[in-house]
Design a protein around this motif. Structure first.
Motif, PDB file in Angstrom:
ATOM      1  N   PRO A   1       0.832  -1.213   0.000  1.00  0.00           N
ATOM      2  CA  PRO A   1       0.000   0.000   0.000  1.00  0.00           C
ATOM      3  C   PRO A   1       0.862   1.256   0.000  1.00  0.00           C
ATOM      4  CG  PRO A   1      -0.771  -1.577   1.646  1.00  0.00           C
ATOM      5  CD  PRO A   1       0.550  -2.069   1.165  1.00  0.00           C
ATOM      6  N   LYS A   2       0.507   2.186  -0.869  1.00  0.00           N
ATOM      7  CA  LYS A   2       1.306   3.398  -1.001  1.00  0.00           C
ATOM      8  C   LYS A   2       1.209   4.282   0.233  1.00  0.00           C
ATOM      9  CE  LYS A   2       1.566   5.328  -4.986  1.00  0.00           C
ATOM     10  NZ  LYS A   2       1.272   6.086  -6.240  1.00  0.00           N
ATOM     11  N   ASN A   3       0.031   4.295   0.885  1.00  0.00           N
ATOM     12  CA  ASN A   3      -0.170   5.198   2.016  1.00  0.00           C
ATOM     13  C   ASN A   3       0.172   4.563   3.358  1.00  0.00           C
ATOM     14  OD1 ASN A   3      -2.260   3.413   1.807  1.00  0.00           O
ATOM     15  ND2 ASN A   3      -3.842   4.852   2.482  1.00  0.00           N
ATOM     16  N   LEU A   4       0.657   3.297   3.354  1.00  0.00           N
ATOM     17  CA  LEU A   4       1.049   2.620   4.593  1.00  0.00           C
ATOM     18  C   LEU A   4       2.510   2.214   4.473  1.00  0.00           C
ATOM     19  CD1 LEU A   4      -2.108   0.384   5.170  1.00  0.00           C
ATOM     20  CD2 LEU A   4      -1.535   2.528   6.321  1.00  0.00           C
ATOM     21  N   LYS A   5       3.386   3.094   4.884  1.00  0.00           N
ATOM     22  CA  LYS A   5       4.820   2.890   4.697  1.00  0.00           C
ATOM     23  C   LYS A   5       5.317   1.662   5.443  1.00  0.00           C
ATOM     24  CE  LYS A   5       9.266   5.228   5.278  1.00  0.00           C
ATOM     25  NZ  LYS A   5       9.944   6.442   5.801  1.00  0.00           N
ATOM     26  N   GLY A   6       6.056   0.802   4.733  1.00  0.00           N
ATOM     27  CA  GLY A   6       6.676  -0.364   5.344  1.00  0.00           C
ATOM     28  C   GLY A   6       5.806  -1.597   5.406  1.00  0.00           C
ATOM     29  N   LEU A   7       4.555  -1.529   4.956  1.00  0.00           N
ATOM     30  CA  LEU A   7       3.633  -2.656   5.049  1.00  0.00           C
ATOM     31  C   LEU A   7       3.549  -3.362   3.706  1.00  0.00           C
ATOM     32  CD1 LEU A   7       1.761  -3.889   7.229  1.00  0.00           C
ATOM     33  CD2 LEU A   7      -0.111  -2.588   6.201  1.00  0.00           C
ATOM     34  N   ILE A   8       3.514  -4.709   3.744  1.00  0.00           N
ATOM     35  CA  ILE A   8       3.413  -5.484   2.513  1.00  0.00           C
ATOM     36  C   ILE A   8       2.570  -6.724   2.771  1.00  0.00           C
ATOM     37  CG2 ILE A   8       5.636  -6.618   2.984  1.00  0.00           C
ATOM     38  CD1 ILE A   8       5.994  -6.875  -0.043  1.00  0.00           C
ATOM     39  N   TYR A   9       1.695  -7.039   1.826  1.00  0.00           N
ATOM     40  CA  TYR A   9       0.859  -8.232   1.888  1.00  0.00           C
ATOM     41  C   TYR A   9       1.316  -9.206   0.796  1.00  0.00           C
ATOM     42  CZ  TYR A   9      -2.296  -5.289   4.645  1.00  0.00           C
ATOM     43  OH  TYR A   9      -2.842  -4.464   5.597  1.00  0.00           O
ATOM     44  N   LYS A  10       1.313 -10.511   1.131  1.00  0.00           N
ATOM     45  CA  LYS A  10       1.714 -11.530   0.172  1.00  0.00           C
ATOM     46  C   LYS A  10       0.726 -12.695   0.207  1.00  0.00           C
ATOM     47  CE  LYS A  10       6.707 -10.711   0.722  1.00  0.00           C
ATOM     48  NZ  LYS A  10       8.010 -11.360   1.036  1.00  0.00           N
ATOM     49  N   ALA A  11       0.605 -13.379  -0.927  1.00  0.00           N
ATOM     50  CA  ALA A  11      -0.215 -14.589  -1.011  1.00  0.00           C
ATOM     51  C   ALA A  11       0.387 -15.497  -2.071  1.00  0.00           C
ATOM     52  CB  ALA A  11      -1.665 -14.239  -1.351  1.00  0.00           C
ATOM     53  N   SER A  12       0.228 -16.802  -1.886  1.00  0.00           N
ATOM     54  CA  SER A  12       0.750 -17.754  -2.864  1.00  0.00           C
ATOM     55  C   SER A  12      -0.026 -19.051  -2.788  1.00  0.00           C
ATOM     56  CB  SER A  12       2.245 -18.024  -2.626  1.00  0.00           C
ATOM     57  OG  SER A  12       2.452 -18.726  -1.423  1.00  0.00           O
ATOM     58  N   VAL A  13      -0.010 -19.791  -3.883  1.00  0.00           N
ATOM     59  CA  VAL A  13      -0.559 -21.141  -3.943  1.00  0.00           C
ATOM     60  C   VAL A  13       0.434 -21.993  -4.722  1.00  0.00           C
ATOM     61  CG1 VAL A  13      -1.919 -20.565  -5.997  1.00  0.00           C
ATOM     62  CG2 VAL A  13      -2.519 -22.575  -4.636  1.00  0.00           C
ATOM     63  N   THR A  14       0.697 -23.196  -4.208  1.00  0.00           N
ATOM     64  CA  THR A  14       1.769 -24.032  -4.749  1.00  0.00           C
ATOM     65  C   THR A  14       1.304 -25.469  -4.904  1.00  0.00           C
ATOM     66  OG1 THR A  14       3.426 -22.690  -3.622  1.00  0.00           O
ATOM     67  CG2 THR A  14       4.141 -24.831  -4.422  1.00  0.00           C
ATOM     68  N   ARG A  15       1.704 -26.066  -5.999  1.00  0.00           N
ATOM     69  CA  ARG A  15       1.556 -27.506  -6.190  1.00  0.00           C
ATOM     70  C   ARG A  15       2.957 -28.107  -6.235  1.00  0.00           C
ATOM     71  NH1 ARG A  15      -0.449 -30.536 -11.721  1.00  0.00           N
ATOM     72  NH2 ARG A  15      -0.582 -32.652 -10.871  1.00  0.00           N
ATOM     73  N   ASN A  16       3.241 -29.062  -5.341  1.00  0.00           N
ATOM     74  CA  ASN A  16       4.582 -29.637  -5.243  1.00  0.00           C
ATOM     75  C   ASN A  16       4.513 -31.151  -5.322  1.00  0.00           C
ATOM     76  OD1 ASN A  16       7.393 -29.636  -4.954  1.00  0.00           O
ATOM     77  ND2 ASN A  16       7.326 -28.085  -3.341  1.00  0.00           N
TER      78      ASN A  16
ATOM     79  N   TYR B   1       5.755  -6.039   8.108  1.00  0.00           N
ATOM     80  CA  TYR B   1       6.006  -4.616   8.345  1.00  0.00           C
ATOM     81  C   TYR B   1       7.486  -4.418   8.630  1.00  0.00           C
ATOM     82  CZ  TYR B   1       6.016  -0.046  10.631  1.00  0.00           C
ATOM     83  OH  TYR B   1       6.283   1.257  10.973  1.00  0.00           O
ATOM     84  N   ARG B   2       8.104  -3.500   7.916  1.00  0.00           N
ATOM     85  CA  ARG B   2       9.499  -3.114   8.147  1.00  0.00           C
ATOM     86  C   ARG B   2       9.610  -1.608   8.017  1.00  0.00           C
ATOM     87  NH1 ARG B   2      13.376  -7.238   7.746  1.00  0.00           N
ATOM     88  NH2 ARG B   2      12.522  -9.256   7.138  1.00  0.00           N
ATOM     89  N   ASN B   3      10.267  -0.992   9.004  1.00  0.00           N
ATOM     90  CA  ASN B   3      10.376   0.461   8.948  1.00  0.00           C
ATOM     91  C   ASN B   3      11.540   0.917   9.823  1.00  0.00           C
ATOM     92  OD1 ASN B   3       9.809   3.060   8.195  1.00  0.00           O
ATOM     93  ND2 ASN B   3       7.703   3.059   8.946  1.00  0.00           N
ATOM     94  N   ILE B   4      12.013   2.118   9.552  1.00  0.00           N
ATOM     95  CA  ILE B   4      13.055   2.761  10.345  1.00  0.00           C
ATOM     96  C   ILE B   4      12.485   4.069  10.873  1.00  0.00           C
ATOM     97  CG2 ILE B   4      15.372   3.736  10.362  1.00  0.00           C
ATOM     98  CD1 ILE B   4      16.099   1.878   8.088  1.00  0.00           C
TER      99      ILE B   4
END
Length: 707
Positions: free
Chosen positions: A451-466, A499-502
């Motif tokens: 999100p551009k307005n939430l500094k340091g925040l990131i969301y991830k999602a994945s689906v895997t067939r192994n 979340y990562r920030n300084i």
């Protein structure tokens, strides 16, 4: 007192080695100083405050990756990678005791579901499918990364739980460098570590040597042997649990790793790295074993050579690399006893010879700032020779085993796209051949949003067939191998928020929540067969593994030159057998898989002031069931370690002193049933770094800082 005596003996051990190893380097350094270590002028400028903005690495879009903190690696430099992973991550490390088999598993999966690479070379045993992390000294690893769940597809196929990536790096200082560490510890433990390095404009080289030996005869209270006290009328009037010593647990490990890196005028790099291990270890007796240790001995001797030669070309928008590798292992397990002849004779002699030839070509290409493509192909030829010679009744000897050749092939391709600055999408595809069997397409789809307005925040999602094929032992081990085993198939879903920030330019914060859900069909497990003493692998229909992981930490100044760093993690993991009963007496369906902790946690703290560092490490695993029906278990594991380190600058170099106290609360625990672990124990280390590198105006590299 033991530490004081050890310190007095250090003079006899350290200085002859240092004199032989370092003095020639000093002489050469003086001759080449003008060419390779020319001092550079120092300039000082006053600049205004600036903001540094970094783009997320496109090549890692969506991946769940954990990089082991360099401080954690440095503090554990005298320990194995099993210790580093147990204390610094939330993954489960199953250890059979000090200097014995230690395996790693992610998210409720098994050790064979964790793929491990070293400098791009897959080092999982084709016979067992796993890696013994107690045999990997952290001193030989410069970079360690964990790929969780489906993120492992980019590393190798078959990582139903995840993957561990270990790498070495060329020395980053100019001229000659050296570091030597001498350690002494409880239970007759001696450790020695040496690294010599050279960094020139075109050639960089390094030599690492590690040697460790110990009686490993710690004492413990044996709660499996209750001693009863009788009166004159033969009635029980009291009982107690005896104090015993760890029997047959002594070990000796020697490892050496030479490295050479050559840089061409065109910017290419050629490298050669060889890693040789020679280990002789006793296998400790179970605390339920009444055998006499003087006439019975269990031991293993391993000699392993891993070598890789690589070519790397890096340009602004692409990278090409090719490597060939070779692994040779000679593993000998023996059981010796003293029959009527009056001397030790081998009753079991198991010899395993493994040869693996490996080749790999890979490439990456960036197309502008929005696209990233990568691909590789790899081939491995395994030659396995397993021979078990067993003494039967009388003098009859019977040799059983197998000899198999297996060719593995893997092809991988990925594409990553960032349509807008806040969104990243990726797909990874892999196809594998094991012997004459092709896997279905192994694939992962990733998505991430920043999100551009939430500094340091990131969301991830994945689906895997192994997909994972049975090991050579699964299919061919004698007796018990099952050639009709089906490969394991899994689907994994991941969702995370990080979340990562300084803050204020000096306070670093990070946090992450990961939720995962995995379904694995045809899970392979070894079970008693017919007759019951012969175990054989079978396919459980389905295993459901699910849970969440929490990670966080901060690094902040307190006052003056004092900083506090704290990292913590917690994992909740359920791994449930959803298969069908194998017999009317099978009560394992719906139960947690054996040796899979539901709760695990770790905390690492460091208080740093000038040349002093106070460290604290905590690790916890909840009780682990030892039976498939969850009727038996080993108790919860709580471990606290502390260490104090001080660095002294002298006119001739730098000396680091470190005292560590492990298991400070003297916890009585077992990681595996009937395998006791040591109580409170101590280690004292002296690190010596000669000053001739810094004398020419260069700071020593990270590895030359002793701990």
């Amino acid at each position: 007192m033991a530490i004081f005596v050890g310190c007095m003996n250090l003079r006899k051990v350290i200085f002859p080695v240092l004199a032989a190893a370092i003095m020639p380097a000093v002489s050469i350094a003086q001759n080449v100083a003008q060419d390779s270590v020319r001092p550079s002028p120092t300039w000082r400028f006053e600049i205004n405050q600036v903001s540094v903005v970094a783009r997320r690495v496109l090549a890692q879009t969506g991946r769940q990756r954990t990089t082991i903190d360099s401080m954690a690696m440095r503090e554990n430099i005298t320990r194995s990678m099993a210790d580093v992973l147990a204390e610094s991550t939330g993954i489960f490390v199953k250890s059979y005791g000090r200097a014995t088999l230690s395996t790693v598993s992610f998210r409720g999966t098994g050790a064979s579901h964790t793929q491990v690479t070293w400098n791009g070379l897959r080092i999982n045993s084709p016979m067992l499918g796993q890696v013994d992390f107690s045999m990997i000294p952290s001193y030989f690893v410069d970079q360690a990364m964990l790929y969780h769940g489906g993120s492992s597809v980019g590393v190798a196929g078959g990582g139903l739980g995840g993957a561990v990536v270990l790498n070495t790096r060329p020395p980053n200082e100019r001229g000659f460098g050296a570091a030597y560490i001498q350690g002494i510890g409880s239970f007759g433990t001696w450790d020695e570590f040496l690294r010599l390095s050279f960094g020139g404009s075109k050639v960089r080289a390094s030599l690492r040597v590690s040697h460790g030996a110990s009686r490993n005869d710690f004492s413990y209270t044996n709660y499996n042997k209750e001693i009863f006290v009788y009166d004159d009328e033969n009635k029980i009037i009291d009982s107690y649990y005896p104090r015993e010593r760890n029997r047959n647990g002594g070990f000796r490990d020697f490892q050496i790793m030479p490295e050479v890196y050559i840089y061409t005028h065109g910017g290419d790099r050629l490298s050669f790295v060889c890693w040789y291990t020679d280990s002789d270890r006793g296998i400790p007796f179970l605390n339920t074993d009444y055998k006499d240790a003087t006439v019975h001995r269990f031991g293993q001797h391993e000699r392993t050579t891993r070598a890789t030669t690589a070519w790397d070309r890096m340009r602004n928008n692409h990278r090409l690399s090719a490597r060939v590798g070779y692994i040779y292992t000679d593993f000998d397990y023996a059981y010796e006893t003293e029959p009527e002849s009056g001397r030790l004779e081998r009753m079991i002699d198991s010899r395993n010879f493994l040869n693996t030839f490996m080749g790999m070509v890979s490439g990456e290409h960036f197309l502008g700032k929005r696209w990233h493509f990568s691909a590789n192909i790899a081939a491995n030829q395994h030659i396995a020779d397993c021979r078990d010679r067993v003494v039967r009744i009388g003098t009859e000897r019977r040799t059983i085993g197998y000899r198999e050749l297996r060719f593995d092939f893997s092809a991988f391709a990925s594409a990553r796209w960032r349509p807008v600055e806040e969104v990243g999408l990726a797909v990874e595809l892999r196809e594998e051949l094991y012997g004459d069997q092709w896997s279905p397409v192994i694939g992962t789809f990733f998505a991430e949003w920043t999100p551009k307005n939430l500094k340091g925040l990131i969301y991830k999602a994945s689906v895997t067939r192994n997909y994972r094929f049975p090991t050579l032992n699964d299919r061919y081990f004698m007796p018990g191998g099952n050639p009709d085993l089906r490969p394991e198939r899994g689907v994994t879903y991941d969702v995370s928020m990080a979340y990562r920030n300084i803050l204020d330019g000096n306070v670093r914060l990070r946090g992450e929540l990961i939720v995962f859900d995995s379904w694995i069909n045809d899970w392979i497990v070894w079970m008693p067969g017919f007759p019951p003493e012969v175990w054989s692998p079978v396919n459980i229909r389905q295993v459901h593994s699910f849970g969440y992981e929490l990670k966080g930490g901060f690094n902040a100044p307190l006052w003056g030159r004092t900083r506090l760093a704290l990292d913590a993690g917690y994992a909740f993991t359920r791994a449930i057998n959803r298969g069908d009963p194998h017999s009317p007496a099978d009560a394992s369906v719906g139960k947690q898989l054996p040796y899979m902790p539901v709760h695990s946690a770790n905390v690492t703290g460091r208080l740093m002031h000038h040349r002093w560092t106070l460290g604290y490490r905590f690790a916890h695993y909840s009780r682990r069931f030892t039976s498939t029906d969850n009727s038996d278990w080993v108790g919860a594991y709580y471990m606290s370690d502390i260490s104090v380190e001080h660095t002294i600058d002298t006119g001739m170099g730098r000396i680091s002193l470190k005292l560590s106290v492990n298991n400070i609360f003297d916890e009585e625990y077992e990681m595996v049933i009937s395998r006791p672990m040591p109580g409170r124990n101590f280690g004292f280390f002296i690190g010596i770094i000669p000053d001739f590198a810094r004398a020419h105006g260069f700071q020593p590299a990270e590895h030359t800082r002793a701990f």
